[in-house]
Design a protein around this motif. Structure first.
Motif, PDB file in Angstrom:
ATOM      1  N   ILE A  37      37.669  35.702  50.977  1.00  0.00           N
ATOM      2  CA  ILE A  37      37.732  36.778  49.983  1.00  0.00           C
ATOM      3  C   ILE A  37      36.727  36.522  48.868  1.00  0.00           C
ATOM      4  O   ILE A  37      35.985  37.433  48.459  1.00  0.00           O
ATOM      5  N   CYS A  38      36.685  35.294  48.363  1.00  0.00           N
ATOM      6  CA  CYS A  38      35.773  34.961  47.264  1.00  0.00           C
ATOM      7  C   CYS A  38      34.323  35.190  47.655  1.00  0.00           C
ATOM      8  O   CYS A  38      33.536  35.751  46.882  1.00  0.00           O
TER       9      CYS A  38
ATOM     10  N   MET B 159      36.294  45.020  51.988  1.00  0.00           N
ATOM     11  CA  MET B 159      37.686  44.805  52.391  1.00  0.00           C
ATOM     12  C   MET B 159      37.983  45.319  53.792  1.00  0.00           C
ATOM     13  O   MET B 159      39.079  45.102  54.311  1.00  0.00           O
ATOM     14  N   GLU B 160      37.043  45.999  54.410  1.00  0.00           N
ATOM     15  CA  GLU B 160      37.279  46.605  55.724  1.00  0.00           C
ATOM     16  C   GLU B 160      37.674  45.548  56.752  1.00  0.00           C
ATOM     17  O   GLU B 160      37.059  44.477  56.842  1.00  0.00           O
TER      18      GLU B 160
ATOM     19  N   SER C 260      38.195  28.733  41.282  1.00  0.00           N
ATOM     20  CA  SER C 260      37.711  28.318  42.601  1.00  0.00           C
ATOM     21  C   SER C 260      38.606  28.911  43.682  1.00  0.00           C
ATOM     22  O   SER C 260      39.702  29.416  43.404  1.00  0.00           O
ATOM     23  N   ALA C 261      38.142  28.834  44.937  1.00  0.00           N
ATOM     24  CA  ALA C 261      38.944  29.341  46.053  1.00  0.00           C
ATOM     25  C   ALA C 261      40.267  28.589  46.152  1.00  0.00           C
ATOM     26  O   ALA C 261      41.295  29.176  46.508  1.00  0.00           O
TER      27      ALA C 261
ATOM     28  N   LEU D 141      39.720  40.352  42.699  1.00  0.00           N
ATOM     29  CA  LEU D 141      38.607  40.959  41.954  1.00  0.00           C
ATOM     30  C   LEU D 141      38.762  40.700  40.463  1.00  0.00           C
ATOM     31  O   LEU D 141      37.784  40.379  39.767  1.00  0.00           O
ATOM     32  N   ILE D 142      39.984  40.813  39.971  1.00  0.00           N
ATOM     33  CA  ILE D 142      40.253  40.570  38.552  1.00  0.00           C
ATOM     34  C   ILE D 142      39.899  39.135  38.183  1.00  0.00           C
ATOM     35  O   ILE D 142      39.222  38.875  37.181  1.00  0.00           O
ATOM     36  N   LEU D 143      40.345  38.184  38.996  1.00  0.00           N
ATOM     37  CA  LEU D 143      40.105  36.778  38.700  1.00  0.00           C
ATOM     38  C   LEU D 143      38.615  36.441  38.677  1.00  0.00           C
ATOM     39  O   LEU D 143      38.198  35.508  37.986  1.00  0.00           O
ATOM     40  N   HIS D 144      37.803  37.208  39.410  1.00  0.00           N
ATOM     41  CA  HIS D 144      36.370  36.929  39.455  1.00  0.00           C
ATOM     42  C   HIS D 144      35.615  37.439  38.224  1.00  0.00           C
ATOM     43  O   HIS D 144      34.430  37.125  38.076  1.00  0.00           O
ATOM     44  N   VAL D 145      36.258  38.224  37.373  1.00  0.00           N
ATOM     45  CA  VAL D 145      35.561  38.685  36.172  1.00  0.00           C
ATOM     46  C   VAL D 145      36.104  38.022  34.907  1.00  0.00           C
ATOM     47  O   VAL D 145      35.597  38.266  33.819  1.00  0.00           O
TER      48      VAL D 145
END
Length: 319
Positions: free
Chosen positions: A121-122, A79-80, A103-104, A93-97
């Protein structure tokens, strides 16, 4: 500060639970602090445990009492340098688990960001997943066999174009026959001869993916041999179906490995466990730039190489 994120009812109910935990920028920053420094602040330079808190910026600036080094909760992470709010990062992050996957394009709509921001981000999150996959080796009873990832493109109403990419997969199998962990790596067509994977490729894959203490992993080098495990083949079919289903018919060769890493990271699916794991790896994985993500060459270097090739073609020697 982070903006209101509208949640449509059709999205996974676990998303609501996570959103209640991370409903403000302050809550997200505190969660990141606790995940990054579970035993309290530690200076990344001198390892001192005390710091001054400077709260005049968007993110709290921690200045080490000993060496005066300044840092934030997202320094040294994927995230830097991002201007996107912590709320939207945490929700991504939540949506990726979640099991269904997004999709993006869908994440862009959910988080109310541009498609380019959502795509970046994805892929940064998948970069963290890939980092985890290379660091966490398979142990126990390990089986290895090749397969193909297939993507179907509808070129016309009458014809279908099938693109396939050879892959090499390894899985840990429990005593009761269940698959508990999975690794999939794409390989080149030139590394296959007579429907068998080059032994050197297999040895490299084993070295990179399997713990050296593992005794005699079962290796099936043939693509269509009788020794192939039907259950393993079915798991690889599920991986292909999930990628093609979530990402509009599939992905190309350029970014395929990132999507394979994402599937393997989420295998098997347990949202609470994998969110904590993903958060941890997102905080220890350095950021990756957009040019690196798209494998873009240095423009000056590419132009110079192009000129040298032209000179060689026309018989001029480079001075």
């Amino acid at each position: 500060m982070g903006g209101t994120i509208v949640l449509a009812p059709k999205y996974h109910p676990a998303y609501n639970e996570f959103c209640r935990r991370f409903d403000t920028e302050k809550a997200c920053e505190q969660a990141l602090f606790e995940a990054k420094w579970p035993n309290g602040f530690v200076c990344p330079v001198c390892r001192h445990s005390r710091a001054y808190s400077i709260r005049t910026r968007r993110l709290t600036l921690f200045e080490c009492v000993e060496c005066r080094h300044q840092t934030t909760v997202i320094a040294g992470t994927i995230m830097e340098g991002s201007r996107t709010s912590l709320m939207k990062w945490m929700h991504a992050l939540i949506l990726h688990v979640l099991p269904s996957g997004y999709s993006a394009k869908e994440i862009s709509r959910i988080l109310e960001v541009t498609y380019k921001t959502a795509w970046l981000i994805c892929h940064k999150i998948r970069h963290a997943m890939g980092n985890a996959e290379t660091k966490e080796l398979l142990t126990g009873l390990v089986r290895i066999q090749p397969s193909h990832y297939r993507r179907v493109d509808r070129t016309t109403a009458q014809f279908l174009k099938i693109w396939r990419q050879p892959v090499l997969a390894a899985a840990t199998i429990s005593e009761d026959g269940n698959f508990t962990d999975l690794r999939i790596r794409k390989i080149a067509e030139c590394e296959i001869e007579r429907n068998r994977v080059n032994p050197d490729v297999i040895r490299t894959f084993v070295k990179e993916s399997v713990d050296s203490k593992t005794v005699h992993p079962v290796v099936v080098p043939e693509f269509y041999g009788s020794d192939r495990s039907p259950e393993f083949t079915l798991q690889l079919h599920h991986a292909r179906a999930w990628i093609n289903g979530v990402y509009s018919g599939g992905v190309g060769e350029k970014h395929l490995q990132a999507y394979l890493d994402q599937y393997c990271f989420r295998f098997p699916e347990r949202q609470n466990v994998f969110f904590d794991k993903l958060l941890k790896w997102s905080l220890v994985t350095p950021r990756i730039s957009y040019p690196d993500l798209i494998h873009k060459r240095n423009t000056t270097t590419s132009r110079r190489r192009s000129n040298l090739r032209k000179q060689a073609h026309f018989g001029f020697a480079a001075v």
